[in-house]
Design a protein around this motif. Structure first.
Motif: not given
Length: 551
Positions: A41-51, A105-112
């Motif tokens: 998840t790249a640290g849950n902190n990807v910014g607007f441009g890249i996202s 779930a702010p730090n989840a990796h998958t929906l499952a």
């Protein structure tokens, strides 16, 4: 018409430069101390441009470009609108649900993973399994698109083409996982958007410009000539609305970007991606309409060849090179997302699910498992790609399968009475109904036709209601869904069962909604949603040494 091909040496140089460049980018984000959570998840902190770029690039895949052109060629002037517009709107519909999911779930990796915290392992495996199938078929369709491109525009065979594409994508994704996918997406989307602005007008004017709409009008049927074609809507638009809503909710490649972007930038990211996707895919779909007007017959009768065929006929060698980069960029941006999604599912939902205390998971072993998953998935997708399925049909099929999950998944995130039993039986029952109808194993005649028409009308209401729910809440959803079903009922009853693809998709929505609601209505369960955040989170206790703050 004269078809041109690029020399083998030139096509290999283009592919080497593209994949070599993306590999160097992936090396630049490697870490001395590898982190399993960052890999996913790249640290849950990807910014607007890249996202925003990553979301756009992931949704604009080569398969969607090919499928949009196929829709234009098959259904005429309204085909690309029905493909591109609804696909774009589905990106927009993700963000209100996405905000709810991230809040839970702010730090989840998958929906499952979230469904395991909500219901238990059986529901987790249902969603994880569907995503493994969906991402594998998505990966396959992108390899098919790449193979068709290379075999058409060079002396290389289809088999060689899919092998080169698969090796190139795996090369730069394997080491850095999702981080490589999301960062290279930024470069790829810039290349795609720039190329589309150049390529589409170039083909249009080389084919004859506005003159083709006069000279070639006789090649179109009345339905293909109409912007309001009922055939286009019922065969393409309506099934695709149902399919892409399911993609939006059930697709791990989309969820992975949701989990990676900064929470305060979710809305901006998805609104921007909506605009970028719609403009690009509708624009490329116009090439299919051009092919229809000028009377082109796809080589070997394979509509997957349509876009490369137009490019090889009407573009100069230089423009052909730009076109190839556009398509390779679009398919790579989604293929690497599929690999990252598959690795995250296996790392989190198969290996990681064994640990109640996530910090006890072996992060190094997780990374190894993730990389092995990418290699195995690539091999399986290569095998399936040799079958050369119709890409448009493949995409609608995957979306329809996910349609069985949409209501149970959304309800699980909002309604505290949904139980594990209700979720599982709803999904399984919907799939049991979907497959025989979709593949014509049963005939919808007599009483079966009446029942399927009624359920399909309910399905229309469910789709409309779910779209309204995310933005306007439960009351508006009930009103809009009911109105949609009532308005469509006189037109749909007695006829909608004639459209098998649409009927099967709507049945999946209706059956899953009815069963999930009935089994949950009198449930004594009152789930505490605050526990989800406690049960999901980081596997790796080591700090992330590098984050993507955005561009």
């Amino acid at each position: 018409m004269q078809f041109q091909q690029l020399e083998t040496s030139l096509i290999l140089i283009l592919l080497f430069v593209f994949f070599g460049g993306t590999f160097l980018i992936s090396l630049s984000i490697g870490q001395k101390k590898e982190n399993a959570d960052s890999y996913m998840t790249a640290g849950n902190n990807v910014g607007f441009g890249i996202s925003a770029a990553s979301m756009t690039a992931t949704w604009i895949w080569a398969s969607s470009l090919y499928a949009s052109a196929t829709s234009g060629y098959t259904y005429g002037v309204s085909g690309p609108i029905h493909y591109g517009l609804w696909g774009a709107l589905m990106i927009l519909f993700i963000y209100p649900f996405g905000k709810r999911i991230r809040a839970l779930a702010p730090n989840a990796h998958t929906l499952a993973e979230i469904l395991r915290a909500r219901h238990g392992p059986s529901s987790q495996m249902l969603l994880a399994g569907s995503n493994i199938l969906g991402s594998l078929l998505s990966l396959t369709s992108n390899f098919i698109a790449g193979g068709a491109l290379i075999s058409m525009l060079s002396p290389l065979s289809f088999g060689a083409g899919i092998l080169i594409i698969a090796a190139g994508v795996l090369l730069y994704t394997l080491w850095s996982g999702f981080r490589a996918s999301v960062l290279t997406d930024f470069i790829q989307v810039c290349a795609m958007l720039g190329a589309v602005v150049i390529i589409v007008p170039a083909v249009f004017f080389a084919a004859g410009g506005t003159e083709i709409f006069i000279v070639g009008a006789h090649n179109l049927t009345a339905e293909q000539s109409s912007f309001f074609s009922s055939e286009a809507f019922l065969n393409q638009g309506a099934p695709y609305i149902a399919a892409v809503l399911a993609y939006a909710i059930g697709n791990q490649t989309i969820a992975q970007r949701l989990f990676s972007v900064r929470e305060d930038m979710i809305k901006r990211t998805f609104v921007t991606a909506t605009l970028g996707y719609g403009a690009t895919v509708i624009g490329v779909g116009i090439l299919g309409v051009v092919a229809l007007y000028i009377g082109i017959e796809p080589i070997d009768g394979d509509v997957n060849n349509l876009i490369p065929q137009l490019a090889s006929t009407y573009l100069s060698k230089t423009m052909l090179c730009i076109f190839i980069i556009m398509v390779i960029g679009s398919l790579s941006s989604t293929a690497d997302s599929d690999l990252a999604a598959l690795s995250s599912i296996v790392m989190t939902d198969i290996y990681g699910s064994k640990f109640t205390d996530k910090s006890k998971a072996n992060a190094k072993l997780m990374l190894f498992i993730g990389r092995i998953t990418m290699i195995v998935a690539t091999a399986l997708a290569l095998y399936l790609a040799t079958k050369q399925f119709n890409i448009l049909e493949l995409l609608v099929l995957v979306g329809a399968i996910w349609g069985a999950l949409v209501f149970p998944v959304i309800a699980s995130f909002y309604w505290d009475k949904v139980t594990n039993k209700a979720f599982g039986l709803a999904v399984i029952s919907a799939l049991i109904v979907f497959f025989p109808v979709r593949f014509g194993l049963i005939s919808l005649n007599g009483p079966l036709a009446i029942i399927s028409d009624i359920l399909a009308i309910i399905g229309i209401g469910v789709v409309a209601g779910l779209m309204a729910f995310g933005f306007f809440g439960k009351r508006a959803a009930l009103i809009i869904g009911s109105l949609a079903a009532l308005i469509c009922a006189p037109y749909a009853y007695g006829s909608i069962s004639n459209y098998t693809i649409l009927t099967a998709s709507l049945l999946a929505y209706a059956v899953s909604t009815i069963i999930c609601t009935l089994l949950s209505w009198n449930s004594k369960t009152n789930f505490d949603f605050t526990t989800i955040a406690q049960k999901t989170g980081h596997f790796d206790t080591c700090p992330v040494t590098q984050e993507m703050e955005g561009v």
